[in-house]
Write an enzyme that holds these catalytic residues in place. Structure first.
Site, PDB file in Angstrom:
ATOM      1  N   LYS A 112      38.824  38.345  40.845  1.00 28.10           N
ATOM      2  CA  LYS A 112      38.012  37.680  39.836  1.00 28.10           C
ATOM      3  C   LYS A 112      36.539  37.568  40.262  1.00 28.10           C
ATOM      4  O   LYS A 112      35.655  37.492  39.420  1.00 28.10           O
ATOM      5  CB  LYS A 112      38.549  36.283  39.533  1.00 28.10           C
ATOM      6  CG  LYS A 112      40.012  36.223  39.093  1.00 28.10           C
ATOM      7  CD  LYS A 112      40.246  36.846  37.741  1.00 28.10           C
ATOM      8  CE  LYS A 112      41.550  36.413  37.079  1.00 28.10           C
ATOM      9  NZ  LYS A 112      42.775  36.787  37.784  1.00 28.10           N
TER      10      LYS A 112
HETATM   11  C1  LIG Z   1      44.011  37.164  37.286  1.00 25.10           C
HETATM   12  C2  LIG Z   1      44.946  37.829  38.225  1.00 25.10           C
HETATM   13  C3  LIG Z   1      45.796  38.872  37.812  1.00 25.10           C
HETATM   14  C4  LIG Z   1      45.891  39.294  36.364  1.00 25.10           C
HETATM   15  O1  LIG Z   1      44.711  39.904  35.913  1.00 25.10           O
HETATM   16  P1  LIG Z   1      44.422  40.018  34.345  1.00 25.10           P
HETATM   17  O2  LIG Z   1      43.092  40.632  34.226  1.00 25.10           O
HETATM   18  O3  LIG Z   1      44.467  38.623  33.833  1.00 25.10           O
HETATM   19  O4  LIG Z   1      45.517  40.854  33.780  1.00 25.10           O
HETATM   20  C5  LIG Z   1      46.578  39.484  38.762  1.00 25.10           C
HETATM   21  N1  LIG Z   1      46.556  39.100  40.052  1.00 25.10           N
HETATM   22  C6  LIG Z   1      45.760  38.106  40.483  1.00 25.10           C
HETATM   23  C7  LIG Z   1      45.797  37.717  41.913  1.00 25.10           C
HETATM   24  C8  LIG Z   1      44.927  37.438  39.591  1.00 25.10           C
HETATM   25  O5  LIG Z   1      44.129  36.447  40.027  1.00 25.10           O
END
Ligand SMILES: *Cc1c(COP(=O)(O)O)cnc(C)c1O
Length: 472
Positions: A112
């Site tokens: 993120k």
């Molecule tokens: C947010 C997240 C996901 C999922 O990603 P999306 O873009 O919401 O599909 C997968 N793994 C981790 C560790 C995350 O923080």
């Protein structure tokens, strides 16, 4: 670059307006009106560039001429300067043609940070330019909240309120959100699951009076800039493996589907991606949809990969809009049917295209634990549970022949194992090494407010604490 809403009834807007709006006023999501195209030569030139230079080239067409080139370059450089690995997104080889793209070297140890670090700089600049303040309200299944708070803490023009599902995030995730002491950081532990947090967030954005009063801005992947910030690493990995002269497949651990949609966009821009494999945990709505053509929600289940405990994902709407050829009328009907009955039916043409480009499989907790153990044994690599869902599903896609053995496959490693120590310890019998940033948070006081899953209670709480309201 102009942006249009998936529901077809909101004004066409430029990059900065879309950046600050988040959700479109008709309840839809913004996407570019036309996709920029990268020629083979342009893609070839990306190979081996420093990450921030590559990212700048990939995102520039989406920003258009709204931000001067030198200012955009500085923001992109700054966004990745705090990452702890020089390659920013290092590619690791696990097997002859299987790779992992490590996306957890940012300050909150999950992917993120890639988009959020950039988003915070873009928003701050846009607000300062307009002499405006904003209130960010975000929903998190665990990692978005920490990344948003880290990126926005202490910024003058922005207050940030994060809703997380009470008792459904890991201790490390919670402390990342609740220990920053800046006055512009506010945490709400909602009595509900992530789908409840996201639904409440959407009702706030759909309430015009509240949206204006709070000057609401969004940081969830409903915000186009979040998707934009996740496109470059697909180019980085694919060019390192021979693109544009060789096809590459990606396997993406998925929740709100922002990340996999960014992969779809990379393909639209010209990157030769042969298959996008959607990896889900027991919350397998998309795996079921890909098998049946019926998009049917179920109650979200708590798993060992909590950041993916999502059923109703925002970005599936963007994908449907694209696959239907920008048919907002069909999409409005689909979304109405889905919200009224809990089931939406894909049209034949959308279903065929979905199946041609994507594959989707699920892994339950037991299989995920077994995958963590297998990867440790075979490759001497400790994967976090989300990454393990990806690796397990990638192996399935190979076995089923959905990705040829001659095609390199890149699984996105979305988080550092230390964020999910209990799930890793359950699989391996040992706790993952704790980086210093995590250890430091253990001794800090926590701040958060537990609130009922109720629109008025949450909205009132935010109004009481937002500086936009206090100063108006
Ligand atoms: C947010 C997240 C996901 C999922 O990603 P999306 O873009 O919401 O599909 C997968 N793994 C981790 C560790 C995350 O923080």
């Amino acid at each position: 670059m102009k942006y249009i809403s998936t529901r077809g009834e909101a004004p066409v807007q430029g990059f900065e307006d879309v950046l600050l709006a988040g959700l479109a006023t008709d309840g839809g999501l913004y996407v570019p009106q036309v996709w920029p195209q990268f020629s083979k030569d342009e893609i070839r030139e990306l190979a081996g560039l420093p990450y921030s230079e590559l990212a700048l080239r990939v995102i520039t067409p989406f920003v258009g001429d709204e931000i001067p080139a030198d200012e955009l370059k500085k923001m992109v450089d700054d966004a990745y300067a705090g990452f702890s690995h020089k390659a920013i997104a290092p590619l690791k080889q696990l097997d002859s043609n299987d790779f992992l793209l490590e996306l957890f070297h940012g300050p909150t140890l999950a992917f993120k940070d890639f988009a959020m670090q950039l988003l915070a700089r873009l928003m701050d600049r846009a607000l300062a330019k307009r002499g405006r303040r904003a209130t960010i309200v975000g929903a998190t299944s665990g990692d978005t909240g920490g990344a948003a708070i880290e990126a926005f803490r202490g910024r003058d023009n922005i207050d940030v309120f994060i809703l997380h599902p009470h008792n459904k995030v890991t201790e490390v995730q919670r402390r990342q959100m609740t220990t920053p002491s800046e006055a512009n950081v506010h945490n709400i532990a909602l009595e509900g699951n992530f789908d409840d947090c996201q639904a409440l967030l959407k009702s706030m954005f759909n309430n015009a009076a509240l949206r204006d009063e709070l000057q609401l801005a969004g940081v969830n992947s409903i915000n186009w800039a979040r998707i934009m910030g996740q496109i470059p690493y697909y180019f980085a990995a694919a060019t390192a493996l021979g693109a544009p002269d060789r096809e590459v497949a990606f396997c993406v651990p998925s929740g709100n589907r922002g990340d996999i949609f960014a992969g779809f966009v990379a393909k639209k821009l010209g990157l030769p991606i042969s298959k996008l494999v959607i990896a889900t945990n027991a919350n397998d709505i998309l795996a079921r949809t890909l098998a049946t053509g019926r998009y049917e929600t179920r109650q979200a289940i708590a798993t060992d990969s909590p950041s993916m405990d999502i059923q109703v994902s925002s970005n599936f709407e963007r994908l449907l809009f694209e696959l239907s050829g920008h048919d907002a009328i069909w999409l409005n009907g689909f979304m109405r049917q889905f919200s009224e009955t809990g089931t939406g039916l894909l049209s034949d043409s959308v279903f065929d295209q979905f199946r041609a480009l994507f594959a989707a499989h699920r892994l339950d907790d037991e299989q995920t634990g077994a995958t963590i153990a297998r990867i440790q044994r075979q490759s001497d690599y400790m994967a976090d549970p989300h990454t393990a869902v990806g690796l397990g599903v990638a192996a399935l896609a190979r076995r089923k022949g959905e990705v040829a053995s001659s095609t390199p496959m890149v699984t996105l490693s979305t988080a550092h194992p230390a964020k999910f120590p209990d799930a890793v310890a359950k699989a391996l019998g040992v706790q993952p090494f704790q980086p210093e940033i995590i250890v430091a948070q253990k001794n800090l006081p926590e701040r958060y407010q537990v609130l009922a899953n109720d629109f008025d209670i949450v909205a009132d709480h935010i109004k009481q604490h937002a500086r936009v309201v206090a100063n108006s």
